[in-house]
Design a protein around this motif. Structure first.
Motif, PDB file in Angstrom:
ATOM      1  N   GLY A  29       6.229   0.441  11.281  1.00  0.00           N
ATOM      2  CA  GLY A  29       7.249  -0.255  10.499  1.00  0.00           C
ATOM      3  C   GLY A  29       7.919   0.635   9.469  1.00  0.00           C
ATOM      4  N   VAL A  30       7.200   1.659   9.020  1.00  0.00           N
ATOM      5  CA  VAL A  30       7.742   2.597   8.044  1.00  0.00           C
ATOM      6  C   VAL A  30       8.525   3.708   8.745  1.00  0.00           C
ATOM      7  CG1 VAL A  30       7.144   4.231   6.196  1.00  0.00           C
ATOM      8  CG2 VAL A  30       5.827   2.117   6.470  1.00  0.00           C
ATOM      9  N   PHE A  31       8.068   4.078   9.935  1.00  0.00           N
ATOM     10  CA  PHE A  31       8.686   5.159  10.707  1.00  0.00           C
ATOM     11  C   PHE A  31       9.136   4.636  12.075  1.00  0.00           C
ATOM     12  CE2 PHE A  31       5.211   7.234   8.185  1.00  0.00           C
ATOM     13  CZ  PHE A  31       6.018   7.906   7.279  1.00  0.00           C
ATOM     14  N   PRO A  32      10.089   3.702  12.099  1.00  0.00           N
ATOM     15  CA  PRO A  32      10.455   3.078  13.380  1.00  0.00           C
ATOM     16  C   PRO A  32      10.996   4.094  14.395  1.00  0.00           C
ATOM     17  CG  PRO A  32      12.030   2.499  11.659  1.00  0.00           C
ATOM     18  CD  PRO A  32      10.918   3.251  11.001  1.00  0.00           C
TER      19      PRO A  32
ATOM     20  N   MET B 200       0.837  -1.175   0.000  1.00  0.00           N
ATOM     21  CA  MET B 200       0.000   0.000   0.000  1.00  0.00           C
ATOM     22  C   MET B 200       0.886   1.244   0.000  1.00  0.00           C
ATOM     23  SD  MET B 200      -2.711   1.229   2.895  1.00  0.00           S
ATOM     24  CE  MET B 200      -1.803   2.398   3.879  1.00  0.00           C
ATOM     25  N   ARG B 201       0.564   2.178  -0.855  1.00  0.00           N
ATOM     26  CA  ARG B 201       1.298   3.433  -0.907  1.00  0.00           C
ATOM     27  C   ARG B 201       0.503   4.512  -0.189  1.00  0.00           C
ATOM     28  NH1 ARG B 201       4.020   3.689  -6.856  1.00  0.00           N
ATOM     29  NH2 ARG B 201       4.747   1.549  -6.832  1.00  0.00           N
ATOM     30  N   PHE B 202       1.221   5.427   0.443  1.00  0.00           N
ATOM     31  CA  PHE B 202       0.567   6.524   1.132  1.00  0.00           C
ATOM     32  C   PHE B 202       1.490   7.736   1.137  1.00  0.00           C
ATOM     33  CE2 PHE B 202       3.069   4.461   4.363  1.00  0.00           C
ATOM     34  CZ  PHE B 202       3.515   5.490   5.185  1.00  0.00           C
ATOM     35  N   GLN B 203       0.902   8.893   1.372  1.00  0.00           N
ATOM     36  CA  GLN B 203       1.655  10.134   1.469  1.00  0.00           C
ATOM     37  C   GLN B 203       1.968  10.393   2.940  1.00  0.00           C
ATOM     38  OE1 GLN B 203       2.611  12.201  -1.215  1.00  0.00           O
ATOM     39  NE2 GLN B 203       1.981  10.352  -2.300  1.00  0.00           N
ATOM     40  N   GLY B 204       3.197  10.780   3.197  1.00  0.00           N
ATOM     41  CA  GLY B 204       3.610  11.072   4.558  1.00  0.00           C
ATOM     42  C   GLY B 204       4.806  11.998   4.558  1.00  0.00           C
TER      43      GLY B 204
ATOM     44  N   ILE C  21       4.540  21.259   4.491  1.00  0.00           N
ATOM     45  CA  ILE C  21       4.969  19.929   4.932  1.00  0.00           C
ATOM     46  C   ILE C  21       5.639  19.218   3.754  1.00  0.00           C
ATOM     47  CG2 ILE C  21       4.181  17.679   5.794  1.00  0.00           C
ATOM     48  CD1 ILE C  21       1.968  19.202   7.295  1.00  0.00           C
ATOM     49  N   PRO C  22       6.817  18.623   3.987  1.00  0.00           N
ATOM     50  CA  PRO C  22       7.561  17.976   2.889  1.00  0.00           C
ATOM     51  C   PRO C  22       7.009  16.581   2.551  1.00  0.00           C
ATOM     52  CG  PRO C  22       8.810  17.763   4.915  1.00  0.00           C
ATOM     53  CD  PRO C  22       7.589  18.595   5.236  1.00  0.00           C
ATOM     54  N   TRP C  23       5.840  16.525   1.944  1.00  0.00           N
ATOM     55  CA  TRP C  23       5.184  15.266   1.630  1.00  0.00           C
ATOM     56  C   TRP C  23       6.000  14.464   0.634  1.00  0.00           C
ATOM     57  CZ3 TRP C  23       1.614  14.470   5.042  1.00  0.00           C
ATOM     58  CH2 TRP C  23       0.841  15.511   5.519  1.00  0.00           C
ATOM     59  N   ARG C  24       5.948  13.144   0.809  1.00  0.00           N
ATOM     60  CA  ARG C  24       6.504  12.219  -0.175  1.00  0.00           C
ATOM     61  C   ARG C  24       5.740  10.913  -0.095  1.00  0.00           C
ATOM     62  NH1 ARG C  24      11.738   9.142   2.167  1.00  0.00           N
ATOM     63  NH2 ARG C  24      10.953   7.663   0.680  1.00  0.00           N
ATOM     64  N   GLU C  25       5.946  10.057  -1.060  1.00  0.00           N
ATOM     65  CA  GLU C  25       5.244   8.777  -1.096  1.00  0.00           C
ATOM     66  C   GLU C  25       6.049   7.709  -0.365  1.00  0.00           C
ATOM     67  OE1 GLU C  25       4.339   6.079  -4.721  1.00  0.00           O
ATOM     68  OE2 GLU C  25       2.699   7.537  -4.523  1.00  0.00           O
ATOM     69  N   TYR C  26       5.353   6.938   0.460  1.00  0.00           N
ATOM     70  CA  TYR C  26       5.947   5.804   1.183  1.00  0.00           C
ATOM     71  C   TYR C  26       5.187   4.544   0.819  1.00  0.00           C
ATOM     72  CZ  TYR C  26       8.311   9.196   4.183  1.00  0.00           C
ATOM     73  OH  TYR C  26       9.108  10.215   4.659  1.00  0.00           O
ATOM     74  N   THR C  27       5.811   3.415   1.063  1.00  0.00           N
ATOM     75  CA  THR C  27       5.150   2.130   0.824  1.00  0.00           C
ATOM     76  C   THR C  27       5.092   1.342   2.119  1.00  0.00           C
ATOM     77  OG1 THR C  27       5.970   2.082  -1.444  1.00  0.00           O
ATOM     78  CG2 THR C  27       5.241  -0.017  -0.507  1.00  0.00           C
ATOM     79  N   LEU C  28       3.899   0.861   2.435  1.00  0.00           N
ATOM     80  CA  LEU C  28       3.686   0.005   3.595  1.00  0.00           C
ATOM     81  C   LEU C  28       3.473  -1.396   3.065  1.00  0.00           C
ATOM     82  CD1 LEU C  28       3.139  -0.282   6.656  1.00  0.00           C
ATOM     83  CD2 LEU C  28       0.736   0.186   6.150  1.00  0.00           C
TER      84      LEU C  28
END
Length: 86
Positions: free
Chosen positions: A40-43, A1-5, A78-85
């Motif tokens: 898990g993405v932002f430990p 799953m991709r999300f913006q963070g 806010i410095p948004w970018r795409e992350y993958t979970l």
């Protein structure tokens, strides 16, 4: 799953913010489960969830001091970018 963070460092605190649908924030159990999933993405980082209403106004769920801070930050700053979970 991709999300913006985003990962933000402000006033000596590094934290993450992730965009979710409004219904996630509306249910405290879902919001906590989602924060746990994003760990898990932002430990090791405190995570705040952000959702926008139909007018684009943001609301936040997470650590109260960080949520209050974010409420005063323009979304475009806010410095948004795409992350993958996974």
């Amino acid at each position: 799953m991709r999300f913006q963070g985003a990962v933000i460092r402000e006033q000596g605190i590094t934290f993450a913010v992730a965009i979710v649908k409004q219904h996630v924030i509306d249910c405290r159990t879902s919001a906590r489960d989602t924060i746990n999933a994003f760990a898990g993405v932002f430990p090791g980082l405190p995570i705040v969830l952000m959702a926008q209403d139909s007018r684009g106004r943001p609301s936040y769920f997470g650590r109260p001091d960080i949520a209050r801070f974010l409420a005063n930050v323009p979304l475009r700053a806010i410095p948004w970018r795409e992350y993958t979970l996974s």
